[in-house]
Enzyme design. Structure first.
Site, mmCIF file in Angstrom:
data_model
loop_
_atom_site.group_PDB
_atom_site.id
_atom_site.type_symbol
_atom_site.label_atom_id
_atom_site.label_comp_id
_atom_site.label_asym_id
_atom_site.label_seq_id
_atom_site.Cartn_x
_atom_site.Cartn_y
_atom_site.Cartn_z
ATOM 1 N N ARG A 55 -25.483 10.360 90.586
ATOM 2 C CA ARG A 55 -25.902 9.888 89.267
ATOM 3 C C ARG A 55 -27.411 9.623 89.211
ATOM 4 N NH1 ARG A 55 -20.908 7.864 87.450
ATOM 5 N NH2 ARG A 55 -20.639 7.638 89.683
ATOM 6 N N THR A 56 -27.895 8.836 90.165
ATOM 7 C CA THR A 56 -29.319 8.495 90.164
ATOM 8 C C THR A 56 -30.174 9.745 90.347
ATOM 9 O OG1 THR A 56 -28.835 6.325 91.075
ATOM 10 C CG2 THR A 56 -31.082 7.095 91.302
ATOM 11 N N LYS A 85 -32.563 16.896 113.225
ATOM 12 C CA LYS A 85 -33.530 16.976 114.322
ATOM 13 C C LYS A 85 -34.062 15.597 114.701
ATOM 14 C CE LYS A 85 -34.957 21.671 113.271
ATOM 15 N NZ LYS A 85 -35.868 22.441 112.430
ATOM 16 N N ARG A 106 -34.510 7.876 98.096
ATOM 17 C CA ARG A 106 -33.306 7.068 98.187
ATOM 18 C C ARG A 106 -32.928 7.033 99.659
ATOM 19 N NH1 ARG A 106 -29.274 4.772 94.579
ATOM 20 N NH2 ARG A 106 -27.336 4.647 95.737
ATOM 21 N N HIS A 135 -33.838 -1.328 93.323
ATOM 22 C CA HIS A 135 -33.600 -0.092 92.592
ATOM 23 C C HIS A 135 -34.333 -0.281 91.266
ATOM 24 C CE1 HIS A 135 -31.884 3.533 91.327
ATOM 25 N NE2 HIS A 135 -30.632 3.196 91.108
#
Ligand code: ZN
Lengths: 310, 151
Positions: A55-56, A85, A106, A135
């Site tokens: 969603r974000t 890695k 994020r 957020h």
């Protein structure tokens, strides 16, 4: 007009002062009214999602496209070579910062956005969620929606319901609304999930009214905003959860004495804390709130990337 | 013969951190990375002290601590004094006071804090809670902790 957000990292809502919040809200309203598809033409923005949050991510990416910028990036840190890695976050950000004009990040760890900013060589970082911490664009879209529906951000009665202990959206929103005059807070949560002390202390220091209530009915006739959040099953033992489910689920009958201007917000996804019948009442505003996320994110992206506005 | 003074060799020039509470001296050496230098360092542990009963002392040759470093000492050794020596003479004396922030030295108690698994180090600011107790707030994860949890 020069703007103080130009080239700033957007990591925590606490980094923005009231004037800057106002600027974002004004710009959001402007962009909602009038699309500006060329505003960020020729800019490239990286969308670095080290954990999945569809969603974000889609909201940010839509905002980028609507401004005419290009986007590169990844949507799940587990499945990219960077993660496999074992490259450090710092190295990843250093490299990507040489490709792009801004980085949306994020990450599951708290503080990762602030850390990324130390290694981005001045390229602005947008925090799209760092663990249980911040957020900020969620808070901006919440503020924008509240202002849009109530025409003001002061003199409001705001009820927050659900998981107030771990729910970062309610913490940030309370901090942001505490910058405005005469707001009152009504906190409704299971005993195990009450607002953390640092939030209560902050309100106390600013002499802002807050009080805990047992259920939504008690205060429904007094509030302008009802901000619902989900109580996660794993946070409570099974009897507590069963109890919480019955007490903190919103039904149309609960809304009997609501004020006309009441709006119900929710950061989504909703599970079962808002009965689906509520969706058809004039109070339900959570889908419109989610849609506003695009404009709030467009606003903050353009303010950080362009010095002069309006 | 001045027995007291000879317990730790005198230095010609540099800093002497005195009145460190006993058992803290060694901790300070590693926390403040005083050993990450080629300079000559002498340390005295459990020396007799009128003020503290027992004290530790650290002498670092040809090094003058910054105000910031001195203030950060206050977190662990609030009664420490820092003496500056030139040509075997005492030329200055300062007393640490609690700093506004403290970098690198502490580890964030939040196990999910991004400051853990990177080579950068931590950063805390001092805050006061409602009862005027001193707390430390991690600049990365933005969590606040009572002083004794972090130290
Ligand atoms: Zn931390």
């Amino acid at each position: 007009m020069r703007n103080s957000l130009y080239k700033k990292n957007i990591i925590s809502i606490n980094d923005l002062n009231r004037n800057e919040l106002e600027l974002v809200l004004k710009k959001s309203a402007f962009l909602k009214e009038k699309a500006q598809p060329n505003l960020l033409k020729n800019k490239i923005i990286a969308s670095c999602f080290f954990e999945a949050s569809t969603r974000t991510r889609l909201s940010f990416e839509t905002a980028v496209h609507r401004l005419g910028a290009s986007i590169i990036g990844f949507s799940d840190g587990e499945n990219i070579s960077l993660g496999k890695k074992g490259e450090t976050l710092a190295d990843t950000i250093s490299v990507i910062s040489s490709y792009v004009d801004a980085i949306v990040i994020r990450h599951p760890q708290e503080g990762s956005a602030r850390l990324a900013a130390n290694f981005s060589n001045g390229i602005p970082i947008f925090n799209a969620g760092d663990g249980a911490n911040q957020h900020p664009t969620q808070t901006l879209l919440d503020l924008f929606t509240i202002k849009e529906t109530q025409t003001k951000l002061s003199n409001l009665n705001i009820a927050m319901v659900g998981d107030l202990k771990y729910g970062r959206t309610v913490h940030s929103l309370t901090q942001a609304l505490a910058k405005y005059k005469n707001n009152q807070f009504f906190f409704i949560s299971p005993d195990a999930l009450t607002m953390p002390n640092y939030i209560n202390d902050m309100l106390y220091k600013k002499e802002i009214y807050w009080k805990r209530y047992k259920n939504i009915e008690e205060i429904i006739s007094e509030i302008d905003i009802l901000y619902m959040t989900r109580v996660q099953k794993e946070r409570l033992d099974s009897t507590e959860y069963a109890n919480a489910k019955s007490k903190f689920v919103l039904q149309t009958s609960t809304l009997k004495n609501a004020r006309n201007n009441l709006k119900i917000l929710h950061p989504l996804p909703r599970i079962d804390e808002i009965d689906h019948d509520v969706d058809y009442t004039p109070y339900a505003w959570y889908f419109k709130q989610a849609a506003n996320g695009i404009y709030a994110r467009q606003a903050i992206l353009s303010l950080v990337l362009i010095e002069k506005h309006f | 013969m001045q027995i007291n003074k000879l317990q730790v060799e005198a230095i010609k020039s540099g800093s002497v951190i005195d009145h460190i509470p006993a058992h803290i001296g060694f901790k300070l050496l590693s926390l403040f990375r005083f050993t990450e230098t080629e300079k000559r360092i002498t340390i005295g542990l459990n020396l007799p002290s009128q003020k503290l009963g027992k004290k530790d002392i650290i002498k670092i040759e040809n090094t003058f601590l910054s105000d910031d470093q001195i203030n950060q000492l206050a977190v662990y050794a609030p009664c420490a004094t820092v003496n500056y020596i030139e040509e075997y003479n005492l030329v200055g004396k300062t007393f640490p006071s609690l700093p506004k922030k403290i970098d690198r030295i502490l580890i964030c108690p939040n196990s999910n804090c991004a400051s853990h698994n990177h080579f950068i180090t931590s950063s805390f600011i001092f805050t006061k809670d409602i009862n005027n107790e001193i707390n430390l707030k991690c600049q990365y994860c933005e969590k606040e902790f009572a002083k004794n949890i972090v130290l």
